[in-house]
Design a protein around this motif. Structure first.
Motif, PDB file in Angstrom:
ATOM      1  N   ALA A 165       0.833  -1.208   0.000  1.00 51.76           N
ATOM      2  CA  ALA A 165       0.000   0.000   0.000  1.00 51.76           C
ATOM      3  C   ALA A 165       0.868   1.258   0.000  1.00 51.76           C
ATOM      4  O   ALA A 165       0.646   2.183  -0.796  1.00 51.76           O
ATOM      5  N   THR A 166       1.842   1.304   0.892  1.00 53.62           N
ATOM      6  CA  THR A 166       2.731   2.475   0.931  1.00 53.62           C
ATOM      7  C   THR A 166       3.586   2.558  -0.330  1.00 53.62           C
ATOM      8  O   THR A 166       3.932   3.663  -0.775  1.00 53.62           O
ATOM      9  N   ASN A 167       3.896   1.412  -0.893  1.00 53.97           N
ATOM     10  CA  ASN A 167       4.652   1.401  -2.156  1.00 53.97           C
ATOM     11  C   ASN A 167       3.847   2.090  -3.256  1.00 53.97           C
ATOM     12  O   ASN A 167       4.357   2.953  -3.982  1.00 53.97           O
ATOM     13  N   ILE A 168       2.561   1.731  -3.379  1.00 56.77           N
ATOM     14  CA  ILE A 168       1.711   2.310  -4.418  1.00 56.77           C
ATOM     15  C   ILE A 168       1.482   3.795  -4.170  1.00 56.77           C
ATOM     16  O   ILE A 168       1.598   4.630  -5.084  1.00 56.77           O
ATOM     17  N   ILE A 169       1.156   4.151  -2.931  1.00 53.29           N
ATOM     18  CA  ILE A 169       0.856   5.551  -2.606  1.00 53.29           C
ATOM     19  C   ILE A 169       2.083   6.434  -2.832  1.00 53.29           C
ATOM     20  O   ILE A 169       2.000   7.499  -3.469  1.00 53.29           O
ATOM     21  N   TYR A 170       3.225   6.001  -2.318  1.00 55.93           N
ATOM     22  CA  TYR A 170       4.439   6.805  -2.474  1.00 55.93           C
ATOM     23  C   TYR A 170       4.878   6.846  -3.937  1.00 55.93           C
ATOM     24  O   TYR A 170       5.343   7.879  -4.427  1.00 55.93           O
ATOM     25  N   GLY A 171       4.720   5.725  -4.635  1.00 57.89           N
ATOM     26  CA  GLY A 171       5.087   5.705  -6.048  1.00 57.89           C
ATOM     27  C   GLY A 171       4.253   6.662  -6.875  1.00 57.89           C
ATOM     28  O   GLY A 171       4.772   7.376  -7.739  1.00 57.89           O
ATOM     29  N   LEU A 172       2.933   6.698  -6.617  1.00 56.43           N
ATOM     30  CA  LEU A 172       2.065   7.631  -7.329  1.00 56.43           C
ATOM     31  C   LEU A 172       2.436   9.082  -7.019  1.00 56.43           C
ATOM     32  O   LEU A 172       2.504   9.927  -7.918  1.00 56.43           O
ATOM     33  N   ALA A 173       2.664   9.356  -5.735  1.00 48.12           N
ATOM     34  CA  ALA A 173       3.035  10.721  -5.342  1.00 48.12           C
ATOM     35  C   ALA A 173       4.347  11.139  -6.001  1.00 48.12           C
ATOM     36  O   ALA A 173       4.497  12.275  -6.469  1.00 48.12           O
ATOM     37  N   LEU A 174       5.285  10.204  -6.060  1.00 47.93           N
ATOM     38  CA  LEU A 174       6.575  10.489  -6.683  1.00 47.93           C
ATOM     39  C   LEU A 174       6.404  10.738  -8.191  1.00 47.93           C
ATOM     40  O   LEU A 174       7.045  11.626  -8.768  1.00 47.93           O
ATOM     41  N   GLY A 175       5.513   9.961  -8.814  1.00 41.55           N
ATOM     42  CA  GLY A 175       5.252  10.171 -10.228  1.00 41.55           C
ATOM     43  C   GLY A 175       4.646  11.530 -10.513  1.00 41.55           C
ATOM     44  O   GLY A 175       5.034  12.216 -11.466  1.00 41.55           O
ATOM     45  N   TYR A 176       3.679  11.946  -9.682  1.00 42.35           N
ATOM     46  CA  TYR A 176       3.077  13.269  -9.864  1.00 42.35           C
ATOM     47  C   TYR A 176       4.110  14.373  -9.673  1.00 42.35           C
ATOM     48  O   TYR A 176       4.125  15.368 -10.402  1.00 42.35           O
ATOM     49  N   LYS A 177       4.973  14.188  -8.704  1.00 40.67           N
ATOM     50  CA  LYS A 177       5.985  15.203  -8.411  1.00 40.67           C
ATOM     51  C   LYS A 177       7.028  15.293  -9.518  1.00 40.67           C
ATOM     52  O   LYS A 177       7.542  16.378  -9.823  1.00 40.67           O
ATOM     53  N   SER A 178       7.319  14.174 -10.173  1.00 41.76           N
ATOM     54  CA  SER A 178       8.411  14.135 -11.140  1.00 41.76           C
ATOM     55  C   SER A 178       8.124  14.936 -12.402  1.00 41.76           C
ATOM     56  O   SER A 178       9.049  15.283 -13.139  1.00 41.76           O
ATOM     57  N   VAL A 179       6.851  15.210 -12.701  1.00 43.40           N
ATOM     58  CA  VAL A 179       6.531  15.914 -13.949  1.00 43.40           C
ATOM     59  C   VAL A 179       6.581  17.430 -13.796  1.00 43.40           C
ATOM     60  O   VAL A 179       6.411  18.155 -14.785  1.00 43.40           O
ATOM     61  N   THR A 180       6.815  17.927 -12.594  1.00 44.31           N
ATOM     62  CA  THR A 180       6.763  19.373 -12.368  1.00 44.31           C
ATOM     63  C   THR A 180       7.818  20.113 -13.180  1.00 44.31           C
ATOM     64  O   THR A 180       7.500  21.048 -13.938  1.00 44.31           O
ATOM     65  N   VAL A 181       9.064  19.714 -13.056  1.00 53.88           N
ATOM     66  CA  VAL A 181      10.146  20.397 -13.777  1.00 53.88           C
ATOM     67  C   VAL A 181       9.985  20.256 -15.294  1.00 53.88           C
ATOM     68  O   VAL A 181      10.090  21.260 -16.019  1.00 53.88           O
ATOM     69  N   PRO A 182       9.715  19.055 -15.836  1.00 54.40           N
ATOM     70  CA  PRO A 182       9.523  18.953 -17.293  1.00 54.40           C
ATOM     71  C   PRO A 182       8.404  19.829 -17.835  1.00 54.40           C
ATOM     72  O   PRO A 182       8.548  20.441 -18.900  1.00 54.40           O
ATOM     73  N   VAL A 183       7.273  19.917 -17.115  1.00 54.48           N
ATOM     74  CA  VAL A 183       6.157  20.727 -17.608  1.00 54.48           C
ATOM     75  C   VAL A 183       6.522  22.204 -17.615  1.00 54.48           C
ATOM     76  O   VAL A 183       6.256  22.922 -18.599  1.00 54.48           O
ATOM     77  N   PHE A 184       7.137  22.685 -16.549  1.00 53.18           N
ATOM     78  CA  PHE A 184       7.556  24.083 -16.516  1.00 53.18           C
ATOM     79  C   PHE A 184       8.612  24.358 -17.594  1.00 53.18           C
ATOM     80  O   PHE A 184       8.636  25.428 -18.209  1.00 53.18           O
ATOM     81  N   MET A 185       9.492  23.385 -17.826  1.00 52.14           N
ATOM     82  CA  MET A 185      10.512  23.549 -18.852  1.00 52.14           C
ATOM     83  C   MET A 185       9.880  23.632 -20.235  1.00 52.14           C
ATOM     84  O   MET A 185      10.254  24.467 -21.055  1.00 52.14           O
ATOM     85  N   LEU A 186       8.915  22.773 -20.503  1.00 55.37           N
ATOM     86  CA  LEU A 186       8.220  22.805 -21.785  1.00 55.37           C
ATOM     87  C   LEU A 186       7.475  24.125 -21.974  1.00 55.37           C
ATOM     88  O   LEU A 186       7.486  24.708 -23.074  1.00 55.37           O
ATOM     89  N   ALA A 187       6.826  24.593 -20.915  1.00 54.04           N
ATOM     90  CA  ALA A 187       6.110  25.866 -20.999  1.00 54.04           C
ATOM     91  C   ALA A 187       7.077  27.014 -21.308  1.00 54.04           C
ATOM     92  O   ALA A 187       6.772  27.896 -22.125  1.00 54.04           O
ATOM     93  N   PHE A 188       8.233  26.993 -20.682  1.00 52.04           N
ATOM     94  CA  PHE A 188       9.239  28.031 -20.931  1.00 52.04           C
ATOM     95  C   PHE A 188       9.748  27.970 -22.370  1.00 52.04           C
ATOM     96  O   PHE A 188       9.892  29.002 -23.037  1.00 52.04           O
ATOM     97  N   VAL A 189      10.012  26.763 -22.861  1.00 48.97           N
ATOM     98  CA  VAL A 189      10.489  26.601 -24.243  1.00 48.97           C
ATOM     99  C   VAL A 189       9.444  27.113 -25.231  1.00 48.97           C
ATOM    100  O   VAL A 189       9.767  27.842 -26.180  1.00 48.97           O
ATOM    101  N   VAL A 190       8.191  26.738 -25.020  1.00 48.70           N
ATOM    102  CA  VAL A 190       7.117  27.176 -25.919  1.00 48.70           C
ATOM    103  C   VAL A 190       6.982  28.691 -25.897  1.00 48.70           C
ATOM    104  O   VAL A 190       6.840  29.336 -26.948  1.00 48.70           O
ATOM    105  N   TYR A 191       7.039  29.287 -24.706  1.00 52.83           N
ATOM    106  CA  TYR A 191       6.886  30.749 -24.591  1.00 52.83           C
ATOM    107  C   TYR A 191       7.994  31.487 -25.333  1.00 52.83           C
ATOM    108  O   TYR A 191       7.732  32.403 -26.117  1.00 52.83           O
TER     109      TYR A 191
END
Length: 311
Positions: A165-191
């Motif tokens: 259970a903690t494996n799934i919960i922490y893994g999902l949270a880590l996955g959501y957190k991992s996309v923050t920098v790429p999304v902001f980077m893509l937004a900056f590149v597009v702008y």
């Protein structure tokens, strides 16, 4: 066999598809720009020139792992692969600067989707390079969140000790957190790219992000090769030390496969915008030729966008 299909054939098709689409989008927009047409085929085919320069850069960088920094221990596996990606991006900067000065006019006018822009050689150079550097940052961020050498994976291992259970919960949270920098980077590149050269700049940024595709795809295919080697070692009942080494190589290969997926997702986001820009440019040209005006935001046209994408 599964890794070969997924990481070699599948990821190769994905990345090469994005590569072809971004190139075609940039070519379509360039073909409707009179200043680039008057400069000659070199200016119109500039995206292909950048890709050709990237192939040469990747070829030269391959000697880094074979001659200058060979892998002599387990600790150097991921570092050697990471250096390949960083060095190709750094070498792509002067290569792009040279070809930009050779093929792109000093100033030219772009009929953008929102306004008419006066672009320069420097603007084109920045669009390509910001895509290349953005891709590198996305790749390194992906490596940070997927490599066993860094804190996120180590914390996930500790969370797994208390149950699934903690494996799934922490893994999902880590996955959501991992996309923050790429999304902001893509937004900056597009702008930045859109501000400098409209959607032509976005297409060039996608071309730049895939400029070191040869190295990126080679690193991605490294994982299945090591995994197959481990399977052969186990079936041949070789010594446990052999399997231990192949496991270390396979762990690094799994990380590099994730880095390839980061490039694929990032470039696909840029390519989708670039293709839409190419579509809008062609609609404008066709509408002027037919003496009519096609409005994308009309209900019927907007609804049929989905049907067209399905086809």
């Amino acid at each position: 066999r599964g890794d070969n299909v997924g990481d070699v054939a599948g990821m190769g098709a994905d990345l090469f598809g994005s590569f072809a689409e971004s190139t075609c989008a940039a070519l379509v927009i360039a073909a409707q720009t009179p200043d680039l047409l008057s400069r000659g085929w070199g200016a119109v085919c500039f995206p292909l020139v950048v890709s050709a320069a990237g192939v040469i850069v990747c070829l030269l960088t391959s000697f880094l792992a074979t001659n200058l920094y060979p892998v002599t221990s387990e600790s150097r596996i991921e570092l050697a692969l990471r250096l390949q990606l960083i060095v190709t991006t750094l070498l792509l900067i002067p290569a792009t600067y040279i070809v930009t000065g050779m093929f792109i006019p000093e100033t030219f006018v772009i009929e953008g989707v929102s306004q008419t822009l006066n672009a320069t050689q420097q603007d084109v150079f920045i669009c390509v390079i910001i895509g290349a550097v953005g891709g590198l940052i996305i790749g390194l961020t992906t490596e940070y969140y997927t490599s066993k050498e860094y804190a996120p994976v180590k914390e996930l291992v500790e969370a797994s000790r208390t149950g699934s259970a903690t494996n799934i919960i922490y893994g999902l949270a880590l996955g959501y957190k991992s996309v923050t920098v790429p999304v902001f980077m893509l937004a900056f590149v597009v702008y930045v790219a859109f501000s400098l050269c409209d959607l032509y700049g976005v297409a060039l940024a996608a071309v730049g992000m895939l400029g070191n595709l040869a190295t990126g795809l080679t690193i991605d295919a490294y994982g299945p090769v090591c995994d197959n080697a481990g399977g052969i070692a186990e079936m041949a009942e070789l010594h446990k030390d052999v399997r231990k080494k192949t496991d270390a190589l396979d762990a690094a290969g799994n990380t590099t496969a994730a880095v390839g997926k980061g490039f694929a997702i990032g470039s696909a986001a840029l390519v989708s915008l670039a293709l839409y820009g190419a579509f809008v440019v062609r609609v404008k040209v066709s509408s002027k030729a037919a003496g009519s005006n096609v409005e994308i935001l009309q209900p019927l046209t907007f609804a049929f966008l989905l049907i067209g994408s399905m086809l």
